[in-house]
Design an enzyme around this catalytic site. Structure first.
Site, PDB file in Angstrom:
ATOM      1  N   SER A 127      69.858 -59.604  -0.286  1.00  0.00           N
ATOM      2  CA  SER A 127      68.528 -59.470   0.314  1.00  0.00           C
ATOM      3  C   SER A 127      67.826 -60.825   0.368  1.00  0.00           C
ATOM      4  O   SER A 127      68.076 -61.706  -0.466  1.00  0.00           O
ATOM      5  CB  SER A 127      67.719 -58.515  -0.574  1.00  0.00           C
ATOM      6  OG  SER A 127      66.362 -58.620  -0.287  1.00  0.00           O
ATOM      7  N   TYR A 152      64.492 -55.127  -9.142  1.00  0.00           N
ATOM      8  CA  TYR A 152      65.412 -54.804  -8.044  1.00  0.00           C
ATOM      9  C   TYR A 152      65.942 -56.102  -7.424  1.00  0.00           C
ATOM     10  O   TYR A 152      67.144 -56.294  -7.268  1.00  0.00           O
ATOM     11  CB  TYR A 152      64.706 -53.963  -6.961  1.00  0.00           C
ATOM     12  CG  TYR A 152      65.415 -54.050  -5.631  1.00  0.00           C
ATOM     13  CD1 TYR A 152      66.633 -53.405  -5.432  1.00  0.00           C
ATOM     14  CD2 TYR A 152      64.905 -54.830  -4.583  1.00  0.00           C
ATOM     15  CE1 TYR A 152      67.315 -53.525  -4.222  1.00  0.00           C
ATOM     16  CE2 TYR A 152      65.587 -54.951  -3.377  1.00  0.00           C
ATOM     17  CZ  TYR A 152      66.788 -54.299  -3.205  1.00  0.00           C
ATOM     18  OH  TYR A 152      67.471 -54.433  -2.009  1.00  0.00           O
ATOM     19  N   LYS A 156      69.935 -58.319  -7.210  1.00  0.00           N
ATOM     20  CA  LYS A 156      70.629 -58.960  -6.083  1.00  0.00           C
ATOM     21  C   LYS A 156      70.995 -60.405  -6.444  1.00  0.00           C
ATOM     22  O   LYS A 156      72.081 -60.873  -6.158  1.00  0.00           O
ATOM     23  CB  LYS A 156      69.759 -58.935  -4.819  1.00  0.00           C
ATOM     24  CG  LYS A 156      69.482 -57.548  -4.306  1.00  0.00           C
ATOM     25  CD  LYS A 156      70.778 -56.845  -3.890  1.00  0.00           C
ATOM     26  CE  LYS A 156      70.574 -55.395  -3.555  1.00  0.00           C
ATOM     27  NZ  LYS A 156      71.822 -54.624  -3.410  1.00  0.00           N
TER      28      LYS A 156
HETATM   29  P1  NAD Z   1      69.954 -46.452   0.664  1.00  0.00           P
HETATM   30  O1  NAD Z   1      69.275 -46.029  -0.574  1.00  0.00           O
HETATM   31  O2  NAD Z   1      69.700 -45.679   1.901  1.00  0.00           O
HETATM   32  O3  NAD Z   1      71.538 -46.499   0.427  1.00  0.00           O
HETATM   33  C1  NAD Z   1      72.109 -46.808  -0.821  1.00  0.00           C
HETATM   34  C2  NAD Z   1      73.140 -45.741  -1.138  1.00  0.00           C
HETATM   35  O4  NAD Z   1      73.735 -46.024  -2.404  1.00  0.00           O
HETATM   36  C3  NAD Z   1      72.536 -44.334  -1.208  1.00  0.00           C
HETATM   37  O5  NAD Z   1      73.254 -43.455  -0.383  1.00  0.00           O
HETATM   38  C4  NAD Z   1      72.663 -43.962  -2.692  1.00  0.00           C
HETATM   39  O6  NAD Z   1      72.842 -42.580  -2.874  1.00  0.00           O
HETATM   40  C5  NAD Z   1      73.875 -44.786  -3.099  1.00  0.00           C
HETATM   41  N1  NAD Z   1      73.930 -45.081  -4.543  1.00  0.00           N
HETATM   42  C6  NAD Z   1      72.970 -45.598  -5.332  1.00  0.00           C
HETATM   43  N2  NAD Z   1      73.400 -45.658  -6.601  1.00  0.00           N
HETATM   44  C7  NAD Z   1      74.667 -45.178  -6.614  1.00  0.00           C
HETATM   45  C8  NAD Z   1      75.629 -44.955  -7.641  1.00  0.00           C
HETATM   46  N3  NAD Z   1      75.360 -45.198  -8.929  1.00  0.00           N
HETATM   47  N4  NAD Z   1      76.835 -44.452  -7.296  1.00  0.00           N
HETATM   48  C9  NAD Z   1      77.118 -44.154  -6.006  1.00  0.00           C
HETATM   49  N5  NAD Z   1      76.244 -44.330  -5.003  1.00  0.00           N
HETATM   50  C10 NAD Z   1      75.026 -44.822  -5.308  1.00  0.00           C
HETATM   51  O7  NAD Z   1      69.613 -47.994   0.897  1.00  0.00           O
HETATM   52  P2  NAD Z   1      69.900 -48.921   2.157  1.00  0.00           P
HETATM   53  O8  NAD Z   1      68.598 -49.277   2.732  1.00  0.00           O
HETATM   54  O9  NAD Z   1      70.945 -48.333   3.005  1.00  0.00           O
HETATM   55  O10 NAD Z   1      70.452 -50.201   1.414  1.00  0.00           O
HETATM   56  C11 NAD Z   1      71.830 -50.485   1.310  1.00  0.00           C
HETATM   57  C12 NAD Z   1      72.015 -51.759   0.511  1.00  0.00           C
HETATM   58  O11 NAD Z   1      71.325 -52.825   1.155  1.00  0.00           O
HETATM   59  C13 NAD Z   1      71.447 -51.688  -0.913  1.00  0.00           C
HETATM   60  O12 NAD Z   1      72.298 -52.417  -1.757  1.00  0.00           O
HETATM   61  C14 NAD Z   1      70.109 -52.371  -0.772  1.00  0.00           C
HETATM   62  O13 NAD Z   1      69.677 -52.917  -1.986  1.00  0.00           O
HETATM   63  C15 NAD Z   1      70.439 -53.455   0.238  1.00  0.00           C
HETATM   64  N6  NAD Z   1      69.263 -53.946   0.970  1.00  0.00           N
HETATM   65  C16 NAD Z   1      68.483 -53.052   1.655  1.00  0.00           C
HETATM   66  C17 NAD Z   1      67.360 -53.508   2.341  1.00  0.00           C
HETATM   67  C18 NAD Z   1      66.483 -52.535   3.102  1.00  0.00           C
HETATM   68  O14 NAD Z   1      65.377 -52.906   3.482  1.00  0.00           O
HETATM   69  N7  NAD Z   1      66.900 -51.310   3.358  1.00  0.00           N
HETATM   70  C19 NAD Z   1      67.039 -54.872   2.340  1.00  0.00           C
HETATM   71  C20 NAD Z   1      67.872 -55.754   1.639  1.00  0.00           C
HETATM   72  C21 NAD Z   1      68.986 -55.273   0.970  1.00  0.00           C
HETATM   73  C1  UD1 Z   2      60.109 -55.076   0.636  1.00  0.00           C
HETATM   74  C2  UD1 Z   2      60.408 -55.593  -0.745  1.00  0.00           C
HETATM   75  C3  UD1 Z   2      61.695 -56.409  -0.716  1.00  0.00           C
HETATM   76  C4  UD1 Z   2      62.829 -55.566  -0.159  1.00  0.00           C
HETATM   77  C5  UD1 Z   2      62.418 -55.044   1.226  1.00  0.00           C
HETATM   78  C6  UD1 Z   2      63.430 -54.123   1.805  1.00  0.00           C
HETATM   79  C7  UD1 Z   2      58.246 -55.832  -1.890  1.00  0.00           C
HETATM   80  C8  UD1 Z   2      57.267 -56.786  -2.457  1.00  0.00           C
HETATM   81  N1  UD1 Z   2      59.293 -56.377  -1.240  1.00  0.00           N
HETATM   82  O1  UD1 Z   2      59.966 -56.188   1.489  1.00  0.00           O
HETATM   83  O2  UD1 Z   2      62.028 -56.837  -2.009  1.00  0.00           O
HETATM   84  O3  UD1 Z   2      64.008 -56.334  -0.036  1.00  0.00           O
HETATM   85  O4  UD1 Z   2      61.181 -54.316   1.109  1.00  0.00           O
HETATM   86  O5  UD1 Z   2      63.514 -52.931   1.092  1.00  0.00           O
HETATM   87  O6  UD1 Z   2      58.108 -54.625  -2.020  1.00  0.00           O
HETATM   88  N2  UD1 Z   2      53.046 -53.208   4.688  1.00  0.00           N
HETATM   89  C9  UD1 Z   2      51.781 -52.688   4.933  1.00  0.00           C
HETATM   90  N3  UD1 Z   2      51.580 -51.366   4.675  1.00  0.00           N
HETATM   91  C10 UD1 Z   2      52.548 -50.535   4.190  1.00  0.00           C
HETATM   92  C11 UD1 Z   2      53.851 -51.087   3.937  1.00  0.00           C
HETATM   93  C12 UD1 Z   2      54.034 -52.426   4.192  1.00  0.00           C
HETATM   94  O7  UD1 Z   2      50.885 -53.389   5.367  1.00  0.00           O
HETATM   95  O8  UD1 Z   2      52.297 -49.354   3.958  1.00  0.00           O
HETATM   96  C13 UD1 Z   2      53.288 -54.637   4.978  1.00  0.00           C
HETATM   97  C14 UD1 Z   2      53.708 -55.436   3.751  1.00  0.00           C
HETATM   98  O9  UD1 Z   2      52.598 -55.954   3.091  1.00  0.00           O
HETATM   99  C15 UD1 Z   2      54.591 -56.509   4.401  1.00  0.00           C
HETATM  100  C16 UD1 Z   2      55.186 -55.826   5.640  1.00  0.00           C
HETATM  101  O10 UD1 Z   2      54.351 -54.709   5.892  1.00  0.00           O
HETATM  102  O11 UD1 Z   2      53.801 -57.570   4.835  1.00  0.00           O
HETATM  103  C17 UD1 Z   2      56.603 -55.346   5.404  1.00  0.00           C
HETATM  104  O12 UD1 Z   2      56.627 -54.571   4.216  1.00  0.00           O
HETATM  105  P1  UD1 Z   2      57.930 -53.820   3.692  1.00  0.00           P
HETATM  106  O13 UD1 Z   2      58.504 -53.006   4.804  1.00  0.00           O
HETATM  107  O14 UD1 Z   2      57.565 -53.103   2.426  1.00  0.00           O
HETATM  108  O15 UD1 Z   2      58.956 -54.977   3.401  1.00  0.00           O
HETATM  109  P2  UD1 Z   2      58.786 -56.282   2.459  1.00  0.00           P
HETATM  110  O16 UD1 Z   2      57.527 -56.246   1.697  1.00  0.00           O
HETATM  111  O17 UD1 Z   2      59.011 -57.473   3.312  1.00  0.00           O
END
Ligand code: NAD
Ligand code: UD1
Length: 345
Positions: A127, A152, A156
């Site tokens: 991330s 969290y 990473k």
């Molecule tokens: P998500 O929660 O939709 O998917 C994660 C999956 O992992 C889920 O299906 C959950 O059930 C499974 N999981 C969690 N713990 C587990 C365990 N102990 N055993 C087996 N399965 C398990 O999240 P996502 O948004 O699809 O994210 C996927 C990956 O990308 C994650 O590693 C997340 O940290 C990373 N990531 C996501 C974002 C985002 O904004 N969505 C941003 C940066 C990084």
């Molecule tokens: C957040 C996490 C980041 C994670 C990412 C993806 C925090 C501080 N950071 O990023 O670690 O990798 O999600 O899961 O939580 N916003 C509003 N109103 C809302 C929600 C969000 O104004 O109800 C704004 C936030 O202040 C930000 C932008 O929208 O400026 C995006 O927010 P969000 O989608 O939560 O992502 P990040 O904060 O960038």
């Protein structure tokens, strides 16, 4: 020819979109997930889109014995794509050990089990949070990594360090860490998308659920940031573009094109959008007026973040293709599709 890939967390938001891409690229997929933040219904949605349902094994990857057994059965896999993790930033601040336990044990058990079985290629979901508050924009992979603002985020950063150390000692092992910026959007069919459990923390599902009348009002966190309109700026990337990047990274590993055994790439769209721009774009593409108000900043948020994805372009041959309008419209299509169903799961 064997094309088997193990996808951990493949029922989740990004994982399920990656599974679709893998199937469409003729890979055979084995999904491992404990469904702690996702639903088995996604497997049916994947079948609806691709015509194929991946093999699914329900397993908690933080359990080393259970993980090891499964990898023994699938020791012919070519690589692992590791999405499985818990990702709720706020919860991780309140219950840090749950996050360190789950995310780090899932990673360690997967690495151990796969190498015990000769599977030595690994893609890690990282991330932009590993950059903390950046000193320079756009963020490149050379920008220094910093203490993330949450446990969290720290899983990473530590995760990447573990993998890098492992790559140094395990000579045949190679890995690519993909640093996602802000993934949003849904498959263009509207059949599959993000389905946060409970009240969403992230902006995009908050917007669509407010517009759908599920939530009352969107709070814009902070109107006094030093940006053009006072709201914070992020780099949003379409989940389908993101999913496709995994195919590029996988091919780089399978074709042994790596320049180092551990590589990292930013995955974003090189552009920043403010919260108000996101709201205005949503209103323009959906023709729905959004109920919102500007409130205080959210603790831990930073002013602006956007990626340079030059390295991914040069080395992976990947560049995000989809526009912000496509991202928002696909999220809205998915939300409307969910509204028409009785069960939001
Ligand atoms: P998500 O929660 O939709 O998917 C994660 C999956 O992992 C889920 O299906 C959950 O059930 C499974 N999981 C969690 N713990 C587990 C365990 N102990 N055993 C087996 N399965 C398990 O999240 P996502 O948004 O699809 O994210 C996927 C990956 O990308 C994650 O590693 C997340 O940290 C990373 N990531 C996501 C974002 C985002 O904004 N969505 C941003 C940066 C990084
Ligand atoms: C957040 C996490 C980041 C994670 C990412 C993806 C925090 C501080 N950071 O990023 O670690 O990798 O999600 O899961 O939580 N916003 C509003 N109103 C809302 C929600 C969000 O104004 O109800 C704004 C936030 O202040 C930000 C932008 O929208 O400026 C995006 O927010 P969000 O989608 O939560 O992502 P990040 O904060 O960038």
């Amino acid at each position: 020819m064997n094309r088997k890939i193990i996808v951990t967390g493949g029922c989740g938001y990004i994982g399920s979109h990656a599974v679709i891409q893998l199937i469409e690229n003729q890979f055979e997929v084995v999904v491992l997930d404990n469904l702690s933040n996702s639903s088995e219904a996604n497997l049916g949605r994947i079948k609806q889109i691709t015509g194929k349902q991946p093999l699914f094994i329900k397993v908690d990857l933080s359990n080393s014995e259970a993980t090891s057994k499964i990898f023994k059965r699938h020791n012919d896999a070519l690589a692992v794509i590791h999405f499985a993790a818990l990702k709720a930033v706020g919860e991780s601040i309140n219950i840090p050990l749950k996050y360190y336990h789950n995310n780090l044990n899932c990673l360690l058990n997967t690495l151990n089990s796969q190498t015990e079985n000769g599977i030595n290629k690994f893609i890690f979901s990282s991330s932009a949070t590993v950059y903390g508050t950046p000193d320079e924009l756009p963020i490149t992979e050379k920008s220094i990594t910093k203490q993330p603002s949450s446990p969290y985020g720290n899983t990473k950063k530590i995760g990447e360090e573990i993998i890098e150390d492992y790559c140094k000692t395990e000579l045949n092992f190679s890995s690519i860490s993909l640093r996602y910026f802000n993934p949003i959007g849904a498959h263009e069919s509207g059949i599959i998308g993000e389905l946060p459990k409970g009240i969403p923390n992230n902006l995009m599902p908050y917007i669509t659920q407010t517009a759908a009348g599920i939530l009352d009002k969107l709070k814009v966190f902070g109107g006094d940031y030093p940006t053009q309109d006072g709201t914070a700026i992020r780099d949003y990337v379409h989940v389908v573009d993101l999913a496709q990047a995994h195919i590029h990274a996988l091919n780089r590993l399978l074709n042994q094109e790596q320049e180092a055994s551990f590589e990292t790439f930013n995955l974003g769209s090189n552009k920043g959008y403010s919260v108000l721009e996101m709201i205005q774009t949503f209103e323009a593409v959906s023709k729905v007026k959004l109920n919102y108000e500007i409130t205080e900043r959210r603790t831990g948020d930073i002013t602006q973040l956007y990626a340079s994805t030059k390295l991914a372009e040069e080395k992976l041959g990947w560049k995000a293709q989809r526009t912000i309008e496509e991202m928002i419209l696909s999220s809205w299509k998915w939300e409307q599709n969910l509204l028409s169903k009785k069960n939001r799961k």
